[in-house]
Enzyme design. Structure first.
Site, mmCIF file in Angstrom:
data_model
loop_
_atom_site.group_PDB
_atom_site.id
_atom_site.type_symbol
_atom_site.label_atom_id
_atom_site.label_comp_id
_atom_site.label_asym_id
_atom_site.label_seq_id
_atom_site.Cartn_x
_atom_site.Cartn_y
_atom_site.Cartn_z
ATOM 1 C CG HIS A 1 83.183 -23.896 -37.943
ATOM 2 N ND1 HIS A 1 82.786 -25.152 -38.322
ATOM 3 C CD2 HIS A 1 83.860 -23.390 -39.011
ATOM 4 C CE1 HIS A 1 83.170 -25.385 -39.562
ATOM 5 N NE2 HIS A 1 83.848 -24.339 -40.005
ATOM 6 C CG HIS B 1 86.687 -26.976 -37.717
ATOM 7 N ND1 HIS B 1 86.565 -25.633 -37.471
ATOM 8 C CD2 HIS B 1 87.035 -27.089 -39.028
ATOM 9 C CE1 HIS B 1 86.847 -24.960 -38.570
ATOM 10 N NE2 HIS B 1 87.121 -25.813 -39.537
ATOM 11 C CB CYS C 1 90.567 -22.509 -54.492
ATOM 12 S SG CYS C 1 89.625 -21.976 -53.045
ATOM 13 C CB CYS D 1 90.345 -25.650 -51.675
ATOM 14 S SG CYS D 1 88.594 -25.420 -51.932
ATOM 15 C CB CYS E 1 86.576 -21.977 -55.113
ATOM 16 S SG CYS E 1 86.354 -23.355 -53.977
ATOM 17 C CG HIS F 1 86.414 -21.654 -49.989
ATOM 18 N ND1 HIS F 1 87.027 -22.804 -50.431
ATOM 19 C CD2 HIS F 1 86.561 -21.643 -48.638
ATOM 20 C CE1 HIS F 1 87.529 -23.454 -49.406
ATOM 21 N NE2 HIS F 1 87.265 -22.779 -48.308
ATOM 22 C CE LYS G 1 83.293 -27.253 -45.487
ATOM 23 N NZ LYS G 1 84.540 -26.612 -45.843
ATOM 24 C CE LYS H 1 83.979 -19.034 -36.579
ATOM 25 N NZ LYS H 1 84.846 -19.201 -35.465
HETATM 26 N N1 MSP Z 1 93.829 -28.481 -43.312
HETATM 27 C C1 MSP Z 1 92.966 -29.232 -44.138
HETATM 28 C C2 MSP Z 1 93.006 -30.710 -43.786
HETATM 29 C C3 MSP Z 1 94.360 -31.332 -43.873
HETATM 30 S S1 MSP Z 1 94.329 -33.002 -43.384
HETATM 31 C C4 MSP Z 1 95.823 -33.575 -43.817
HETATM 32 C C5 MSP Z 1 91.536 -28.714 -43.986
HETATM 33 N N2 MSP Z 1 91.288 -28.036 -42.877
HETATM 34 S S2 MSP Z 1 89.870 -27.381 -42.521
HETATM 35 O O1 MSP Z 1 90.066 -26.780 -41.235
HETATM 36 O O2 MSP Z 1 89.442 -26.527 -43.576
HETATM 37 O O3 MSP Z 1 88.832 -28.533 -42.461
HETATM 38 C C6 MSP Z 1 89.067 -29.626 -41.649
HETATM 39 C C7 MSP Z 1 87.899 -30.563 -41.599
HETATM 40 O O4 MSP Z 1 86.753 -29.910 -41.098
HETATM 41 C C8 MSP Z 1 87.531 -31.128 -42.980
HETATM 42 O O5 MSP Z 1 87.336 -32.521 -42.877
HETATM 43 C C9 MSP Z 1 86.223 -30.452 -43.286
HETATM 44 O O6 MSP Z 1 85.376 -31.267 -44.046
HETATM 45 C C10 MSP Z 1 85.657 -30.280 -41.880
HETATM 46 N N3 MSP Z 1 84.641 -29.270 -41.898
HETATM 47 C C11 MSP Z 1 84.790 -27.930 -42.087
HETATM 48 N N4 MSP Z 1 83.548 -27.377 -42.177
HETATM 49 C C12 MSP Z 1 82.612 -28.354 -42.060
HETATM 50 C C13 MSP Z 1 81.223 -28.369 -41.960
HETATM 51 N N5 MSP Z 1 80.507 -27.297 -42.109
HETATM 52 N N6 MSP Z 1 80.626 -29.546 -41.684
HETATM 53 C C14 MSP Z 1 81.339 -30.698 -41.420
HETATM 54 N N7 MSP Z 1 82.647 -30.710 -41.510
HETATM 55 C C15 MSP Z 1 83.283 -29.595 -42.006
HETATM 56 O O7 MSP Z 1 90.721 -28.987 -44.836
#
Ligand code: MSP
Length: 528
Positions: free
Chosen positions: A26, A29, A135, A138, A156, A159, A312, A315
């Site tokens: 999304h 990311h 969690c 997380c 959590c 989430h 935040k 998905k």
């Molecule tokens: N898999 C772990 C990271 C491992 S790194 C060794 C993870 N994955 S994640 O897919 O959940 O999130 C990845 C990144 O996307 C994180 O830095 C997270 O902060 C970012 N984001 C996910 N949703 C977000 C928003 N809504 N806004 C900005 N960034 C966000 O965590």
């Protein structure tokens, strides 16, 4: 600093987090990955050797349960999603990563096992029992104080979902032994955790005392086997954090290709992370490296969240917006521009169609796109499409020199908003220059031809500079502009242009053919 490193053969190495493949990407990311892409493109244009890594985090319960819910094996699930959703998404957003690491790849799994064994051999790992909240969203062992209480249930806070209780015999990493070295590290190197608010959070977390960390799980098998205990798999975060080092040859023979890559890239200069995963990166990760006797990263930068309805975007809360929902309407480059321009990096920000529409129209279509199309039209009309003689406007030249300095300092400090603002202020200044000079009035009297040509040359030179400075942010658009200035034929590829050389005035050769290009930022159909 980076330039000195480049001279010494060290690449500027930047990573994004590796993303969970429980779902498609999304815009949250994409926010991190675009920021990483812009910063690494900027450093490449500073003439530095650069290494930009992204990838996917494929083990753990979160991914395993999603696969189960979809009646496929975890491996089939991740293979499909990586190839059909994640990699195509980054290609569509014009992300120029040098490598893409998947934690299910043998190159990663083997190096993780070797690393773990070396920590065990050095006495940093011991057998213990973990009992406490976890969690799965997380993938984190939580402390009771981390949780929120809702109707008697522990949730959590990220989430808003119930935590699970884990009770397992696991292997533990002596994380607590690294509290003092970590505190010393952040005292000595304040730039190692940014922004300041993030560093303060990390320091007070460390000061409050840190427990040893369970680094294996025994109740499921979707993970990397612990090399000396095949009944356990490595805890997904311990596995995932190592990607930054396994991808560049961690632990390989120094004479091998992997060993040489490691020497050239390690330590990583910048780990970009969202604020929710700051502690993993600023506490656990450097402690793991310290235990292994390896240099710790130069900087962990925690950016804010994209919010929907004040929360935040995610998905799991069904608030995720796919990047294509936005790029289909505004185009890829406007997407890359908007979030970095609108939200200070490090601060939360809300996405709004109205705000994006307004900035697209005023900053991109009017200030930038129109300037480019007006210049091309005027060179066609008043100079038969041929760029006139070099002219110098002292005011524009001085403003450009100051702009480059300001933008470079801001970008290197990950102040994307400050960097882009400086560049767009210059764009406004050039628009002001054209309005003041009124070339369309000058054109009415042939006696003014030399003055008119000077105005057009100065405007074209300003656009040359804008194309190079905005290229890391909006590569495709700036390439079109570059071509319309004839610069690909007369100067060379835009990607080879160096930031340090942008302010040198008079680079577009007189006599070049300036052509009208496609409209850089087409009028939007309707505001949504
Ligand atoms: N898999 C772990 C990271 C491992 S790194 C060794 C993870 N994955 S994640 O897919 O959940 O999130 C990845 C990144 O996307 C994180 O830095 C997270 O902060 C970012 N984001 C996910 N949703 C977000 C928003 N809504 N806004 C900005 N960034 C966000 O965590």
């Amino acid at each position: 600093m980076s330039q000195n490193k480049a001279a010494a053969g060290k690449s500027f190495y930047l990573s994004t987090p590796i993303y969970y493949v429980n779902d498609a990407p999304h815009i949250g990311h994409a926010y991190t990955t675009v920021a990483g892409d812009v910063l690494t493109r900027w450093h490449r244009q500073r003439g530095e050797s650069v290494w930009f890594l992204t990838g996917t985090d494929e083990h753990g319960q979160k991914v395993m349960r999603t696969a189960e819910a979809n009646n496929v094996s975890p491996q089939a699930w991740v293979d499909n999603l990586v190839e059909t959703a994640w990699k195509p998404n980054w290609r569509a957003l014009n992300i120029a990563n040098d490598d893409f690491i998947r934690t299910t790849e043998p190159r990663h799994m083997e190096r993780v096992q070797r690393f773990l064994q070396s920590l065990k051999d050095a006495g940093h790992i011991y057998a213990g029992k973990y009992e406490g909240p976890y969690c799965v969203g997380c993938e984190e062992f939580k402390l009771p104080g981390d949780l929120i209480d809702k109707d008697g249930e522990k949730l959590c806070p990220i989430h808003s979902k119930p935590i699970e209780l884990v009770n397992e015999n696991n292997w533990f990493f002596r994380l607590s032994a690294f509290v003092e070295p970590l505190l010393q590290h952040y005292r000595d190197n304040p730039e190692a955790c940014q922004p300041e608010s993030a560093r303060n959070e990390v320091v007070s977390f460390l000061e409050s005392g840190v427990n040893d960390l369970s680094i294996s799980r025994s109740t499921f098998d979707w993970g990397i086997p612990v090399p000396w205990d095949k009944d356990q798999v490595v805890y997904v975060w311990f596995d995932a954090l190592l990607n930054y080092a396994t991808a560049v040859g961690l632990g390989d023979d120094p004479e091998s290709a992997g060993g040489k890559k490691f020497a050239q890239t390690w330590p990583c200069d910048v780990h970009l992370v969202g604020k929710d995963i700051l502690r993993f990166h600023a506490v656990i990760w450097p402690a793991m490296l310290m235990a292994a006797g390896l240099p710790v990263p130069g900087k962990i930068f925690a950016h804010g969240w994209l919010l929907v309805g004040g929360e935040k975007m995610s998905k799991s809360k069904l608030t995720g917006i796919a990047p294509s929902d936005i790029t289909d309407h505004f185009g890829v480059d406007a997407f890359r521009y908007y979030f970095l321009r609108a939200i200070p990096f490090g601060t939360d920000g809300s996405f709004s169609w109205e705000d994006m529409h307004a900035r697209y129209t005023s900053e991109l279509a009017n200030d930038f796109g129109n300037l480019a199309s007006r210049l091309a039209a005027m060179v066609q009309k008043y100079c038969c499409g041929v760029l006139p003689a070099v002219s110098h406007d002292a005011g524009l030249e001085a403003t450009l020199a100051a702009t480059v300095e300001k933008a470079d300092a801001a970008m290197c400090a990950l102040d994307f908003q400050g960097g882009i603002n400086a560049i767009m202020d210059f764009c406004k200044r050039v628009n002001g220059y054209v309005t003041e000079q009124e070339p369309w009035v000058l054109a009415k009297d042939p006696a003014n031809q030399a003055t008119l040509e000077g105005v057009l040359y100065n405007t074209a030179e300003s656009l040359r500079a804008l194309a190079v400075l905005l290229h890391p942010v909006m590569p495709a658009t700036c390439e079109i502009l570059w071509e319309s200035l004839g610069a690909n034929k007369t100067i060379g590829a835009i990607g080879d242009e160096q930031i340090g050389n942008v302010a040198t005035w008079g680079q577009l050769p007189p006599g070049s053919l300036v052509e009208k290009s496609a409209v850089l930022f087409p009028r939007l159909e309707t505001a949504e």
